[in-house]
Design a protein around this motif. Structure first.
Motif, PDB file in Angstrom:
ATOM      1  N   PHE A  75       0.834  -1.197   0.000  1.00  0.00           N
ATOM      2  CA  PHE A  75       0.000   0.000   0.000  1.00  0.00           C
ATOM      3  C   PHE A  75       0.876   1.257   0.000  1.00  0.00           C
ATOM      4  O   PHE A  75       0.601   2.217  -0.729  1.00  0.00           O
ATOM      5  N   ARG A 131       2.368   1.723  -3.466  1.00  0.00           N
ATOM      6  CA  ARG A 131       1.330   2.176  -4.400  1.00  0.00           C
ATOM      7  C   ARG A 131       0.950   3.630  -4.144  1.00  0.00           C
ATOM      8  O   ARG A 131       0.815   4.428  -5.062  1.00  0.00           O
ATOM      9  N   ARG A 132       0.788   4.006  -2.860  1.00  0.00           N
ATOM     10  CA  ARG A 132       0.430   5.389  -2.536  1.00  0.00           C
ATOM     11  C   ARG A 132       1.541   6.359  -2.929  1.00  0.00           C
ATOM     12  O   ARG A 132       1.276   7.476  -3.371  1.00  0.00           O
ATOM     13  N   GLU A 172       1.093   6.850  -6.562  1.00  0.00           N
ATOM     14  CA  GLU A 172      -0.116   7.643  -6.832  1.00  0.00           C
ATOM     15  C   GLU A 172       0.099   9.109  -6.481  1.00  0.00           C
ATOM     16  O   GLU A 172      -0.347   9.999  -7.205  1.00  0.00           O
ATOM     17  N   LYS A 173       0.772   9.375  -5.373  1.00  0.00           N
ATOM     18  CA  LYS A 173       1.045  10.769  -4.999  1.00  0.00           C
ATOM     19  C   LYS A 173       1.955  11.442  -6.009  1.00  0.00           C
ATOM     20  O   LYS A 173       1.770  12.618  -6.339  1.00  0.00           O
ATOM     21  N   ARG A 184      -2.378  12.010  -7.452  1.00  0.00           N
ATOM     22  CA  ARG A 184      -3.565  11.555  -6.717  1.00  0.00           C
ATOM     23  C   ARG A 184      -3.259  11.612  -5.231  1.00  0.00           C
ATOM     24  O   ARG A 184      -2.510  10.822  -4.702  1.00  0.00           O
ATOM     25  N   THR A 241      -5.621  11.557  -2.669  1.00  0.00           N
ATOM     26  CA  THR A 241      -6.570  10.837  -1.829  1.00  0.00           C
ATOM     27  C   THR A 241      -6.524   9.351  -2.171  1.00  0.00           C
ATOM     28  O   THR A 241      -6.563   8.993  -3.343  1.00  0.00           O
ATOM     29  N   PRO A 242      -6.454   8.482  -1.169  1.00  0.00           N
ATOM     30  CA  PRO A 242      -6.466   7.042  -1.465  1.00  0.00           C
ATOM     31  C   PRO A 242      -7.769   6.625  -2.123  1.00  0.00           C
ATOM     32  O   PRO A 242      -8.804   7.254  -1.914  1.00  0.00           O
ATOM     33  N   ARG A 243      -7.694   5.571  -2.901  1.00  0.00           N
ATOM     34  CA  ARG A 243      -8.907   5.055  -3.522  1.00  0.00           C
ATOM     35  C   ARG A 243      -9.841   4.550  -2.438  1.00  0.00           C
ATOM     36  O   ARG A 243      -9.409   4.042  -1.411  1.00  0.00           O
ATOM     37  N   ASP A 275      -9.382   1.000  -1.059  1.00  0.00           N
ATOM     38  CA  ASP A 275      -8.257   0.705  -0.163  1.00  0.00           C
ATOM     39  C   ASP A 275      -8.582   0.924   1.303  1.00  0.00           C
ATOM     40  O   ASP A 275      -8.023   0.270   2.167  1.00  0.00           O
ATOM     41  N   THR A 276      -9.452   1.856   1.603  1.00  0.00           N
ATOM     42  CA  THR A 276      -9.676   2.259   2.990  1.00  0.00           C
ATOM     43  C   THR A 276     -10.214   1.143   3.876  1.00  0.00           C
ATOM     44  O   THR A 276      -9.639   0.871   4.922  1.00  0.00           O
TER      45      THR A 276
END
Length: 196
Positions: free
Chosen positions: A81, A84-85, A88-89, A93, A95-97, A100-101
């Motif tokens: 995670f 991946r974050r 994405e950052k 992006r 905000t997390p998808r 994922d939360t």
């Protein structure tokens, strides 16, 4: 102390069995993906054949191995995670998808294989017994049009848990839908800034 220190103590055959048992409980306190009591019930159910972890060193070790395997999967998920974050950052992006939360925060048993049905049933039974001991929601705290909501939600949760336990962990579609709707209604009542 950390999880690995407690795990070493559980494995230490020089220590008295009672201390090893306490160390396992402390390890569960450090890593309890289902909450402490439900995680303990899961481990106790999957570490059988002994019904009491306090008297069986082999069962203590089986429970620790189960806990460590789950923790290793969880740590790998957290690392994946984070990678991946980071990507994405970098791509913009922030905000997390939404998908994922719940996986990262909700109660679940991380495992390479499917979790033990017996263990999950034991964990749900443990939490259901605790739930039944909670005081019933007091309708006098709410306005007239809201007084029935907590009682309905309480009854629906109890019904879903009873159905799950009666069917030995098999959840039919109506129960699954009722549980999802109940969870959404509870979340709408406890969202920040909302105080009925």
């Amino acid at each position: 102390m950390g999880f690995r220190t407690y795990a070493r103590r559980v494995r230490d055959e020089q220590l008295p069995l009672a201390r090893r048992h306490t160390s396992l409980r402390c390890a569960v306190g450090q890593y309890c993906p289902l909450g402490f009591n439900a995680t303990w019930a899961y481990l106790a159910a999957t570490a059988r054949p002994s019904p009491d972890l306090r008297r069986d060193p082999a069962a203590l070790l089986r429970a620790l191995e189960t806990l460590e395997a789950s923790r290793a999967v969880r740590l790998n998920e957290v690392d994946a995670f984070a990678v991946r974050r980071h990507a994405e950052k970098a791509a913009g992006r922030r905000t997390p998808r939404r998908i994922d939360t719940p996986q990262m925060t909700g109660p679940r048993w991380p495992s390479e294989t499917e979790p033990s049905r017996l263990g999950l049933i034991a964990a749900v039974a443990n939490r259901h017994m605790a739930f039944q001991r909670f005081p019933f929601p007091d309708g006098s705290l709410y306005r007239d049009n809201q007084a029935q909501q907590p009682a309905d939600l309480h009854a629906r949760l109890d019904s879903c848990a009873t159905s799950y336990l009666t069917n030995l962990g098999h959840v039919d579609a109506p129960t699954r839908d009722a549980l999802a709707e109940t969870i959404l209604r509870i979340q709408s009542l406890i969202r920040p800034g909302y105080a009925p």
